[in-house]
Design a protein around this motif. Structure first.
Motif, PDB file in Angstrom:
ATOM      1  N   ASN A  33       0.827  -1.207   0.000  1.00  0.00           N
ATOM      2  CA  ASN A  33       0.000   0.000   0.000  1.00  0.00           C
ATOM      3  C   ASN A  33       0.863   1.259   0.000  1.00  0.00           C
ATOM      4  N   LEU A  36       2.094   2.218  -3.677  1.00  0.00           N
ATOM      5  CA  LEU A  36       1.158   2.411  -4.785  1.00  0.00           C
ATOM      6  C   LEU A  36       1.224   3.838  -5.331  1.00  0.00           C
ATOM      7  N   LYS A  38       0.015   6.768  -5.620  1.00  0.00           N
ATOM      8  CA  LYS A  38      -0.904   7.734  -4.997  1.00  0.00           C
ATOM      9  C   LYS A  38      -0.170   8.392  -3.839  1.00  0.00           C
ATOM     10  N   LEU A  43      -6.332   7.370  -0.411  1.00  0.00           N
ATOM     11  CA  LEU A  43      -7.562   6.590  -0.520  1.00  0.00           C
ATOM     12  C   LEU A  43      -8.271   6.426   0.818  1.00  0.00           C
ATOM     13  N   LEU A  46     -10.286   3.336   2.635  1.00  0.00           N
ATOM     14  CA  LEU A  46     -10.151   2.182   1.745  1.00  0.00           C
ATOM     15  C   LEU A  46      -8.811   1.478   1.963  1.00  0.00           C
ATOM     16  N   GLU A  47      -7.789   2.244   2.265  1.00  0.00           N
ATOM     17  CA  GLU A  47      -6.472   1.647   2.470  1.00  0.00           C
ATOM     18  C   GLU A  47      -6.468   0.724   3.688  1.00  0.00           C
ATOM     19  N   GLY A 317     -13.995  -2.437  -3.907  1.00  0.00           N
ATOM     20  CA  GLY A 317     -13.185  -1.319  -4.388  1.00  0.00           C
ATOM     21  C   GLY A 317     -11.877  -1.199  -3.641  1.00  0.00           C
ATOM     22  N   ALA A 318     -11.924  -1.382  -2.317  1.00  0.00           N
ATOM     23  CA  ALA A 318     -10.709  -1.291  -1.516  1.00  0.00           C
ATOM     24  C   ALA A 318      -9.694  -2.355  -1.924  1.00  0.00           C
ATOM     25  N   ALA A 320      -9.585  -4.063  -4.749  1.00  0.00           N
ATOM     26  CA  ALA A 320      -9.142  -3.856  -6.129  1.00  0.00           C
ATOM     27  C   ALA A 320      -8.027  -2.815  -6.205  1.00  0.00           C
ATOM     28  N   CYS A 321      -8.146  -1.772  -5.414  1.00  0.00           N
ATOM     29  CA  CYS A 321      -7.112  -0.738  -5.455  1.00  0.00           C
ATOM     30  C   CYS A 321      -5.790  -1.262  -4.894  1.00  0.00           C
ATOM     31  N   MET A 325      -3.701  -1.689  -8.412  1.00  0.00           N
ATOM     32  CA  MET A 325      -2.932  -0.503  -8.751  1.00  0.00           C
ATOM     33  C   MET A 325      -1.460  -0.854  -8.941  1.00  0.00           C
TER      34      MET A 325
END
Length: 336
Positions: A33, A36, A38, A43, A46-47, A317-318, A320-321, A325
């Motif tokens: 994480n 990534l 970003k 995020l 979500l992270e 969504g969490a 998937a990211c 990513m």
């Protein structure tokens, strides 16, 4: 894993043997994480969700491909006291609607690719009126816990449990009051939409139940006040914990069942997040007692697992990211 409990104490002992998340996977997911493409923390929650999910699945780069929704249905003897705006016959009618694919939860399951299962639990035999005796008693409580346990697919990678049972907001309020105090006034809400007279009846019924049973906690509260569908939810929640399947909690009734587990064995719900905060007045208070911050707050008060089912999308969504990513190195993006 087959259930190995024949008594409430044996179930509690099984709870005490449950293991926690995978530390290696947690560290790996956290490290990924941080790499990534970003800004750190961009995020938001979500992270944390993705890392938490990966730790419970034992995967630093997790996948979420097999969510399961199980809706349990049961009838409550206390419903005969007029605590609901609907008659008990509606429970069986709604089970038919679930099976036919016509309910809200069916649409949400389809939307998020979740496999759905419906379990009707002795609808022709309501629980006892908890103002007169224990609603379930040990034998029926254990049987319902086992039914919930058996309903979980060990191959699932995310679980939502929902319910249908006329009178079950009354049972949930009694459980919450027994576990956390405050009396009927603090926990009784309008449920299916009862008027002021109906609300007064619900409060009186809960107060009478508390007077009879006292402030019982843990699985004893589930046995004293709960419905078969509530005990089955608790059994399914614990099966998920044993199997390492992350759990999304639904509304007031689901959380009351969950609270019986948490007050029996602290940390029993570490594999769970709160999908939403419902419009049932005391749900926010119950979430605070459980230490769970809801993912969504949309004014829902339907039950069925609907709010938790919506939160499947957030979890997807969490994950998937985190897993999909690119890292800065993979993307060839400069870090500074």
């Amino acid at each position: 894993m087959a259930p190995t409990f024949e008594t409430l104490e044996a179930f509690a002992e099984l709870m005490r043997t449950a293991t926690g998340p995978d530390k290696v996977a947690y560290d790996g997911a956290t490290e990924r994480n941080g790499q990534l493409t970003k800004p750190p923390g961009a995020l938001g929650r979500l992270e944390d969700l993705a890392i938490w999910y990966g730790a419970w699945r034992g995967m630093a780069r997790p996948v979420l491909v097999a969510p399961q929704i199980v809706v349990f249905a049961g009838n409550h003897g206390v419903a005969a006291r007029g605590v609901s705006a609907f008659p008990s016959e509606v429970t069986a009618q709604m089970v038919g609607n679930f099976q036919a694919g016509g309910a809200a939860i069916n649409q949400l399951a389809r939307t998020f690719g979740a496999r759905m299962r419906v379990e009707a639990l002795e609808l022709d035999r309501p629980t006892a009126d908890f103002t007169e005796s224990e609603a379930l008693g040990e034998a029926d409580c254990v049987a319902a816990l086992r039914a919930g346990w058996d309903a979980v697919d060990p191959a699932a990678d995310l679980l939502v449990v929902g319910e249908m049972g006329i009178g079950n907001t009354t049972a949930a309020a009694a459980i919450a009051a027994s576990l956390y105090g405050g009396g009927a006034e603090a926990w009784v809400g309008r449920g299916t939409g009862v008027d002021d007279a109906g609300l007064a009846i619900k409060r009186d019924v809960v107060a009478a139940g508390l007077k009879r049973h006292g402030s019982v906690r843990g699985l004893s509260a589930l046995s004293a006040f709960g419905g078969r569908e509530m005990a089955a939810m608790a059994g399914a929640m614990m099966r998920a914990r044993i199997e390492g399947i992350p759990l999304i909690l639904d509304g007031f009734i689901c959380c009351a069942a969950a609270a019986c587990l948490e007050t029996e064995v602290a940390g029993a719900l570490d594999h769970a997040v709160a999908g939403h905060q419902s419009a049932e007045g005391a749900h926010g208070t119950l979430l605070a007692e459980l230490g769970k911050e809801p993912l969504l707050q949309l004014g829902l008060r339907l039950g069925e697992g609907s709010g938790a089912a919506l939160a499947i999308g957030v979890m997807q969504g969490a994950v998937a990211c985190l897993s999909g990513m690119a890292t800065f190195a993979e993307a060839g993006v400069a870090t500074g």
